[in-house]
Design a protein around this motif. Sequence first.
Motif, short mmCIF file in Angstrom:
data_model
loop_
_atom_site.label_atom_id
_atom_site.label_comp_id
_atom_site.label_asym_id
_atom_site.label_seq_id
_atom_site.Cartn_x
_atom_site.Cartn_y
_atom_site.Cartn_z
N ARG A 2 -31.62 -21.28 56.81
CA ARG A 2 -32.31 -21.79 55.61
C ARG A 2 -33.81 -21.55 55.72
N LEU B 253 -36.39 -23.09 53.28
CA LEU B 253 -37.27 -24.13 52.79
C LEU B 253 -36.74 -25.49 53.22
N ASP C 194 -39.99 -25.06 43.06
CA ASP C 194 -39.64 -23.72 42.58
C ASP C 194 -40.54 -22.66 43.19
N LEU D 16 -39.76 -22.30 46.97
CA LEU D 16 -38.46 -21.66 47.18
C LEU D 16 -38.60 -20.14 47.06
N SER E 215 -40.53 -18.86 50.15
CA SER E 215 -39.79 -18.99 51.41
C SER E 215 -38.93 -17.77 51.72
N ARG F 15 -30.51 -21.59 50.83
CA ARG F 15 -31.88 -21.37 51.29
C ARG F 15 -32.61 -22.67 51.59
N VAL F 16 -32.04 -23.80 51.18
CA VAL F 16 -32.75 -25.08 51.21
C VAL F 16 -32.11 -26.02 52.22
#
Length: 297
Positions: free
Chosen positions: A24, A26, A228, A231, A234, A273-274
């Motif tokens: 991941r 962020l 946003d 993200l 990142s 991704r988070v």
Amino acid sequence: MRHHDRYDYHPLPERADYSWPDGRRLAVYVALNLEHFAFGEGLGAELAPGGPQPDVLNYAWRDYGSRVGAWRLLRIFDELELPCSVLLNTAMYDHAPQLVDAFRRRGDEMVAHGRTNSERQGVLPEAQERALIEACAATMARHEGRGPEGWLGPWISQSERTPDLLAEAGFRYLLDWCHDDQPIWFRTRGGGRILSVPYPQELNDIPQIVGRKQEGDAFADMIVDTFDELLEESQERPLVMGLALHAYLVGWPHRARHLRRALTHIRQRADGRVWITGAGAIARHAAALPPGVVPGS
């Protein structure tokens, strides 16, 4: 020019790349300040300019956060299954023990936040500041079964020796410095070190709502826009997004509704991704990376 000598300048684009757990990019954490204030004396945010003590208007406005606002936020966190890093004045163990218990039952991390936000630690002589830090850690260990890993000073108050005293007391990270979007190692005396985890002053309801007179809708838009933008960024490097909340501000109904909207946006867009987590988990992951990856290591 005088320099703090805690860290060197490391341009963000030149740093080593790494990822958070499971690749991941962020890391997002919500920090809720649970604070208690003395009646008739000391510091505290103001709804309106305070009059002679006892300043009932501002004391009662702040007390609403513990009595009502934090419970409203707790419901939102539960609805969205969001973990929370609780920045805790140790006075809350006596003032509102049921509230602390409710967050403990969720498994939320308890971060040391001094005794009370009626005082600043940075003005204390070294021996008194050390005693304050050690007393807070001991109180939390007694109630939580383990000592706290992280520290945020009341009012972001530090003396020139605070990072040294925290490292010597066994703290692993601090949140006071809002100087970066990634964790950074601080040098401490005697060859020690402590990790600085990003804590926001822009994405923080006190500077925005009290200081800049923004309202809940604008603050929620800032949360959405920050998420946003980070993200997208990142994709190039790992980043941290912290959100700093106070129950006597965003716990009021008209602001809580907008906060729910912003947090729902984050929850709905939180894909692979988070990493929605806590400040302590971010610190532990960064501290375990190979030497040279995190600036200052």
